[in-house]
Design a protein around this motif. Sequence first.
Motif, PDB file in Angstrom:
ATOM      1  N   PHE A 139       0.843  -1.187   0.000  1.00  0.00           N
ATOM      2  CA  PHE A 139       0.000   0.000   0.000  1.00  0.00           C
ATOM      3  C   PHE A 139       0.887   1.248   0.000  1.00  0.00           C
ATOM      4  O   PHE A 139       2.061   1.190   0.400  1.00  0.00           O
ATOM      5  CB  PHE A 139      -0.927  -0.015   1.211  1.00  0.00           C
ATOM      6  N   PRO A 140       0.364   2.398  -0.451  1.00  0.00           N
ATOM      7  CA  PRO A 140       1.186   3.609  -0.524  1.00  0.00           C
ATOM      8  C   PRO A 140       1.921   3.938   0.770  1.00  0.00           C
ATOM      9  O   PRO A 140       3.070   4.398   0.735  1.00  0.00           O
ATOM     10  CB  PRO A 140       0.158   4.691  -0.875  1.00  0.00           C
ATOM     11  N   SER A 141       1.295   3.697   1.908  1.00  0.00           N
ATOM     12  CA  SER A 141       1.926   4.018   3.194  1.00  0.00           C
ATOM     13  C   SER A 141       3.178   3.176   3.457  1.00  0.00           C
ATOM     14  O   SER A 141       3.990   3.521   4.315  1.00  0.00           O
ATOM     15  CB  SER A 141       0.928   3.813   4.337  1.00  0.00           C
ATOM     16  N   GLU A 142       3.334   2.084   2.727  1.00  0.00           N
ATOM     17  CA  GLU A 142       4.478   1.190   2.922  1.00  0.00           C
ATOM     18  C   GLU A 142       5.641   1.519   1.984  1.00  0.00           C
ATOM     19  O   GLU A 142       6.688   0.861   2.055  1.00  0.00           O
ATOM     20  CB  GLU A 142       4.040  -0.258   2.700  1.00  0.00           C
ATOM     21  N   LEU A 143       5.475   2.520   1.136  1.00  0.00           N
ATOM     22  CA  LEU A 143       6.512   2.850   0.163  1.00  0.00           C
ATOM     23  C   LEU A 143       7.288   4.088   0.568  1.00  0.00           C
ATOM     24  O   LEU A 143       6.772   4.970   1.251  1.00  0.00           O
ATOM     25  CB  LEU A 143       5.882   3.106  -1.213  1.00  0.00           C
ATOM     26  N   SER A 144       8.529   4.170   0.109  1.00  0.00           N
ATOM     27  CA  SER A 144       9.331   5.379   0.289  1.00  0.00           C
ATOM     28  C   SER A 144       8.803   6.462  -0.648  1.00  0.00           C
ATOM     29  O   SER A 144       8.000   6.193  -1.556  1.00  0.00           O
ATOM     30  CB  SER A 144      10.796   5.084  -0.043  1.00  0.00           C
ATOM     31  N   GLY A 145       9.269   7.694  -0.444  1.00  0.00           N
ATOM     32  CA  GLY A 145       8.831   8.800  -1.291  1.00  0.00           C
ATOM     33  C   GLY A 145       9.130   8.568  -2.755  1.00  0.00           C
ATOM     34  O   GLY A 145       8.288   8.817  -3.624  1.00  0.00           O
ATOM     35  N   GLY A 146      10.336   8.065  -3.037  1.00  0.00           N
ATOM     36  CA  GLY A 146      10.721   7.804  -4.422  1.00  0.00           C
ATOM     37  C   GLY A 146       9.877   6.715  -5.068  1.00  0.00           C
ATOM     38  O   GLY A 146       9.512   6.814  -6.244  1.00  0.00           O
ATOM     39  N   MET A 147       9.555   5.684  -4.302  1.00  0.00           N
ATOM     40  CA  MET A 147       8.738   4.589  -4.831  1.00  0.00           C
ATOM     41  C   MET A 147       7.301   5.050  -5.075  1.00  0.00           C
ATOM     42  O   MET A 147       6.661   4.635  -6.044  1.00  0.00           O
ATOM     43  CB  MET A 147       8.780   3.392  -3.884  1.00  0.00           C
ATOM     44  N   LYS A 148       6.791   5.933  -4.204  1.00  0.00           N
ATOM     45  CA  LYS A 148       5.449   6.487  -4.425  1.00  0.00           C
ATOM     46  C   LYS A 148       5.395   7.267  -5.737  1.00  0.00           C
ATOM     47  O   LYS A 148       4.425   7.171  -6.493  1.00  0.00           O
ATOM     48  CB  LYS A 148       5.056   7.416  -3.264  1.00  0.00           C
ATOM     49  N   LYS A 149       6.438   8.065  -5.982  1.00  0.00           N
ATOM     50  CA  LYS A 149       6.488   8.842  -7.224  1.00  0.00           C
ATOM     51  C   LYS A 149       6.488   7.904  -8.437  1.00  0.00           C
ATOM     52  O   LYS A 149       5.799   8.147  -9.429  1.00  0.00           O
ATOM     53  CB  LYS A 149       7.736   9.713  -7.254  1.00  0.00           C
ATOM     54  N   ARG A 150       7.247   6.821  -8.342  1.00  0.00           N
ATOM     55  CA  ARG A 150       7.318   5.882  -9.460  1.00  0.00           C
ATOM     56  C   ARG A 150       5.979   5.165  -9.660  1.00  0.00           C
ATOM     57  O   ARG A 150       5.552   4.928 -10.790  1.00  0.00           O
ATOM     58  CB  ARG A 150       8.445   4.869  -9.235  1.00  0.00           C
TER      59      ARG A 150
END
Length: 222
Positions: A139-150
């Motif tokens: 889920f988005p909350s489990e991703l780093s900032g860079g991974m969310k952007k990707r």
Amino acid sequence: MREVIIEAKEIITQFGDNVIHDGVNFHIHKEEIFGLLGGSGSGKTTLLREMILLQKVSGGEMNVLGRDVSSLNSAEQQTLRQEWGVLFQFGALFTSLSILENVMIPMLEYTNLPPKLIEESARMKLSLVGLPPKVTTMFPSELSGGMKKRAGLARALALDPKLLFLDEPTSGLDPQSARAFDELILNLRETLGISVVMVTHDKDTINDVLDRFVILGNKKVL
């Protein structure tokens, strides 16, 4: 002569008595990476919003992919929106959905493809932006900032758009992640032949990624 895919003619943007743009002109070529630069309050993101039909211009003409966006009816707007993808500054992912489900949303909404094919296509888009298979169930909350952007970029690419709009794509990323994202944008342009419009203040992005740009200030293009 290179094909022009976006043209702003004498754009005026006004909120009450507050004039943001007063006669802004520029054009963007096909397969170009084009930047909207300027100080805070210069109207960079406002221009982007006008291009993607989130806001109407007060005057002038904004042509995107050969269409004057202010003259379109609702059905024509909806058709045109499918020709581009948008990555908002903070990704704008749906927090209650998995990353795979987030990327599938545009295809579920706008195509009649079988669910299995949509899922396969979403996985391909995530791979295209450099995310590993394990993120699909996260889920988005489990991703780093860079991974969310990707992940947000993968969703923006879901419908194979001709145009990609990016609002401060490297904002909030550490220098290494920001440069990796810049490299990804260059690779996508090379691989997909896509045109990119971005709002940015990142000096490295401006130097290494943009083909051309305008600097906004004093309500005009400086």
